[in-house]
Design an enzyme around this catalytic site. Sequence first.
Site, PDB file in Angstrom:
ATOM      1  N   GLY A   8       0.813  -1.066  -0.124  1.00 12.49           N
ATOM      2  CA  GLY A   8       0.132  -0.073   0.255  1.00 12.49           C
ATOM      3  C   GLY A   8       0.845   1.197   0.032  1.00 12.49           C
ATOM      4  O   GLY A   8       0.516   2.271   0.545  1.00 12.49           O
ATOM      5  N   GLY A  11      -0.544   4.860  -1.113  1.00 12.55           N
ATOM      6  CA  GLY A  11      -1.180   5.554  -0.257  1.00 12.55           C
ATOM      7  C   GLY A  11      -0.837   6.917   0.542  1.00 12.55           C
ATOM      8  O   GLY A  11       0.400   6.967   0.478  1.00 12.55           O
ATOM      9  N   ASP A  34       2.437  -2.191  -4.193  1.00 16.02           N
ATOM     10  CA  ASP A  34       1.112  -1.460  -4.302  1.00 16.02           C
ATOM     11  C   ASP A  34       0.439  -2.232  -5.620  1.00 16.02           C
ATOM     12  O   ASP A  34       1.119  -2.595  -6.581  1.00 16.02           O
ATOM     13  CB  ASP A  34       1.118  -0.194  -4.306  1.00 16.02           C
ATOM     14  CG  ASP A  34      -0.193   0.553  -4.045  1.00 16.02           C
ATOM     15  OD1 ASP A  34      -1.272   0.457  -4.460  1.00 16.02           O
ATOM     16  OD2 ASP A  34      -0.114   1.377  -2.935  1.00 16.02           O
ATOM     17  N   ILE A  35      -0.900  -2.001  -5.619  1.00 15.85           N
ATOM     18  CA  ILE A  35      -1.517  -2.313  -7.029  1.00 15.85           C
ATOM     19  C   ILE A  35      -1.520  -1.429  -7.885  1.00 15.85           C
ATOM     20  O   ILE A  35      -1.618  -1.605  -9.059  1.00 15.85           O
ATOM     21  CB  ILE A  35      -3.071  -2.620  -6.405  1.00 15.85           C
ATOM     22  CG1 ILE A  35      -3.709  -3.691  -7.726  1.00 15.85           C
ATOM     23  CG2 ILE A  35      -3.852  -1.401  -6.432  1.00 15.85           C
ATOM     24  CD1 ILE A  35      -5.050  -4.370  -7.190  1.00 15.85           C
ATOM     25  N   ASP A  52      -1.458  -7.584  -5.870  1.00 17.35           N
ATOM     26  CA  ASP A  52      -2.832  -7.519  -5.330  1.00 17.35           C
ATOM     27  C   ASP A  52      -2.516  -8.014  -4.258  1.00 17.35           C
ATOM     28  O   ASP A  52      -2.418  -9.372  -4.157  1.00 17.35           O
ATOM     29  CB  ASP A  52      -3.773  -8.129  -6.515  1.00 17.35           C
ATOM     30  CG  ASP A  52      -4.941  -8.470  -5.860  1.00 17.35           C
ATOM     31  OD1 ASP A  52      -5.100  -7.964  -4.816  1.00 17.35           O
ATOM     32  OD2 ASP A  52      -5.708  -8.939  -6.680  1.00 17.35           O
ATOM     33  N   TYR A 142     -15.699  -0.535   7.071  1.00 12.93           N
ATOM     34  CA  TYR A 142     -14.188  -0.223   7.315  1.00 12.93           C
ATOM     35  C   TYR A 142     -14.102  -0.604   8.970  1.00 12.93           C
ATOM     36  O   TYR A 142     -13.130  -1.281   9.429  1.00 12.93           O
ATOM     37  CB  TYR A 142     -13.821   1.183   7.157  1.00 12.93           C
ATOM     38  CG  TYR A 142     -12.710   1.709   7.293  1.00 12.93           C
ATOM     39  CD1 TYR A 142     -11.455   1.032   6.522  1.00 12.93           C
ATOM     40  CD2 TYR A 142     -12.300   2.854   8.136  1.00 12.93           C
ATOM     41  CE1 TYR A 142     -10.320   1.697   7.055  1.00 12.93           C
ATOM     42  CE2 TYR A 142     -11.142   3.335   8.716  1.00 12.93           C
ATOM     43  CZ  TYR A 142     -10.100   2.517   8.042  1.00 12.93           C
ATOM     44  OH  TYR A 142      -8.601   3.237   8.313  1.00 12.93           O
ATOM     45  N   LYS A 146     -11.989  -3.449  10.741  1.00  9.35           N
ATOM     46  CA  LYS A 146     -10.875  -3.206  11.799  1.00  9.35           C
ATOM     47  C   LYS A 146     -10.910  -3.789  12.800  1.00  9.35           C
ATOM     48  O   LYS A 146     -10.053  -4.330  13.463  1.00  9.35           O
ATOM     49  CB  LYS A 146     -10.489  -1.426  11.809  1.00  9.35           C
ATOM     50  CG  LYS A 146     -10.236  -0.816  10.874  1.00  9.35           C
ATOM     51  CD  LYS A 146      -8.846  -1.362  10.224  1.00  9.35           C
ATOM     52  CE  LYS A 146      -8.209  -0.384   8.918  1.00  9.35           C
ATOM     53  NZ  LYS A 146      -6.825  -1.055   8.646  1.00  9.35           N
TER      54      LYS A 146
END
Length: 323
Positions: A8, A11, A34-35, A52, A142, A146
């Site tokens: 990631g 981001g 990252d994708i 992915d 979300y 979590k």
Amino acid sequence: MKKHLVIGAAGQLGVELVLALQAKYGTDQVVVADIRTPSDPAVLNSPFVHLDATDLDAMQAVFQGGAYAAVYHLAAMLSAVGEKRPLAAWDLNMASLLNVLECAREGLVERVFWPSSIAVFGPATPKHDVPQEAPLDPTTVYGISKVAGEGWCRYYHAQYGVDVRSLRYPGLLGHRSLPGGGTTDYAVDIFLSAVRGERYTSFLGPDSALPMMFIEDAVRATLELMDAEAEAVHIRTSYNLAAMTFTPAELAAAIRERVPSFEIEYAPDSRQAIADSWPASIDDQAARRDWGWHHAVNIGELVDVMLEAWEQRLATSAARSAQ
Ligand code: SER
């Protein structure tokens, strides 16, 4: 020396964490995944792998390509965008975490960092000074992901001895990259409007008090938690973490002290209900006690740094497009 993998890396937090890891360990000791390809050229000073994170085979192949001391798994769909695509958010957030935990269980990496969030809290949580062991009743997918993720982290630690560590980040404000799809994003967007001389329309009402943090503090917390002795890390779900609380009106007033012409108006949308379900302030004494956490940046300093940095970025991109 073993390497550090950031999943990631394109981001908002990924970019800042990669830069900090590069400074600490050297660009060759950091691998970024990252994708999508990160747009910040400094991130790409480290080797980039397209990944992915929901694909276990692909993730195992990345880990098998090198010896890793730590993985920082940051890929996720945030609160607001997750409400538009709840099942996709659940799939991404859960499958990718379980893949990372499985790789750690197989011994492919020594230490795991995974972020949780203030989104684990909900209407039954106290509004102020939320204790570490508070009711967790999230209203968003979300937040649900979590809470479930925190449970999985504790499970992999207890059952398999996986050294996984986590922080419940507040809203994060930085100037190297933009947040994507969160409820606290207004607090970054507002600075772009301020430096462009534009009026800002806030999607949260003036009095929505939320816990917030300068992203460099969040990165430092992450590195400090990852450096702590395993015996000091008593909480294997996720640590409460705090720096400051402000409302959109208070942030706008702090900006106006420095940019007197700045104007704000309010048009709350569906993100208001998410903000209303979250607490205003967090008690993070467990983090302070266990591994010495302390925040460094308060609202005045934050506004100074953010205005200066975004002004600089705007000037640089204007100069570039004039060439
Ligand atoms: N900043 C995140 C969001 O707004 C909270 O973790 O979704």
